[in-house]
Design a protein around this motif. Structure first.
Motif, short mmCIF file in Angstrom:
data_model
loop_
_atom_site.label_atom_id
_atom_site.label_comp_id
_atom_site.label_asym_id
_atom_site.label_seq_id
_atom_site.Cartn_x
_atom_site.Cartn_y
_atom_site.Cartn_z
N GLN A 233 43.84 41.57 38.35
CA GLN A 233 44.10 42.20 36.37
C GLN A 233 43.92 40.43 35.10
OE1 GLN A 233 42.55 45.07 36.06
NE2 GLN A 233 43.94 45.10 33.95
N THR A 234 44.75 40.11 35.46
CA THR A 234 45.65 38.94 34.87
C THR A 234 44.06 37.81 35.05
OG1 THR A 234 46.75 37.71 36.27
CG2 THR A 234 47.88 39.48 34.39
N LYS A 235 43.76 37.71 36.50
CA LYS A 235 42.72 36.95 36.66
C LYS A 235 43.84 35.07 36.73
CE LYS A 235 38.41 39.00 36.46
NZ LYS A 235 39.19 40.10 36.65
N SER A 236 44.72 35.50 37.63
CA SER A 236 45.50 34.15 38.19
C SER A 236 46.46 34.34 39.07
CB SER A 236 46.43 33.98 36.41
OG SER A 236 47.43 33.30 36.82
N ALA A 237 47.18 34.03 39.74
CA ALA A 237 47.97 34.12 40.79
C ALA A 237 48.40 32.70 41.21
CB ALA A 237 46.94 34.49 42.04
N ASP A 238 48.75 31.78 40.31
CA ASP A 238 49.72 30.85 39.97
C ASP A 238 50.53 30.86 40.05
OD1 ASP A 238 47.40 29.16 38.69
OD2 ASP A 238 48.25 29.73 36.65
N LYS B 298 43.54 34.27 44.53
CA LYS B 298 44.17 32.98 44.07
C LYS B 298 43.32 31.59 44.11
CE LYS B 298 48.06 29.78 44.82
NZ LYS B 298 48.71 29.66 42.69
N ILE B 299 42.84 31.44 45.43
CA ILE B 299 41.74 30.51 45.72
C ILE B 299 40.38 29.99 44.10
CG2 ILE B 299 40.10 29.49 46.83
CD1 ILE B 299 41.87 30.22 49.54
#
Length: 92
Positions: free
Chosen positions: A31-36, A83-84
């Motif tokens: 959803q957030t397009k982020s896996a930081d 994530k990548i």
């Protein structure tokens, strides 16, 4: 009498709970397009461990261990791919 081993119920319950535990992280990452906030090293180590559990489940013929770890492997591998992917897009 049934050949069903009732201890397998605990295995299936453990499999269900530990497997679905990763769905919120997968959903949030997608959803957030982020896996930081997800550690790359943790994902790689965890996926490697899941692979070992899959081999173990096959060798001892444990359906709960095998199914739970295959599904969890798919969820976590998906998080790794996201994530990548999102990291690459971030720096373009």
């Amino acid at each position: 009498m049934s050949d069903f081993n009732y201890i397998d119920l605990f295995g299936f319950l453990a499999a269900l709970l530990t497997t679905i535990a990763f769905l919120p992280q997968l959903y949030k990452t997608w959803q957030t397009k982020s896996a930081d906030d997800v550690s790359l090293i943790m994902l790689i180590l965890f996926i490697t461990g899941l692979f070992c559990w899959i081999i173990y489940g096959i060798k001892i013929n444990s359906f709960p261990i095998l199914i739970a770890n295959v599904i969890t492997f798919i969820f976590n591998f998906s998080i790794l791919i996201l994530k990548i992917t999102y990291r690459k897009n971030k720096y373009e």
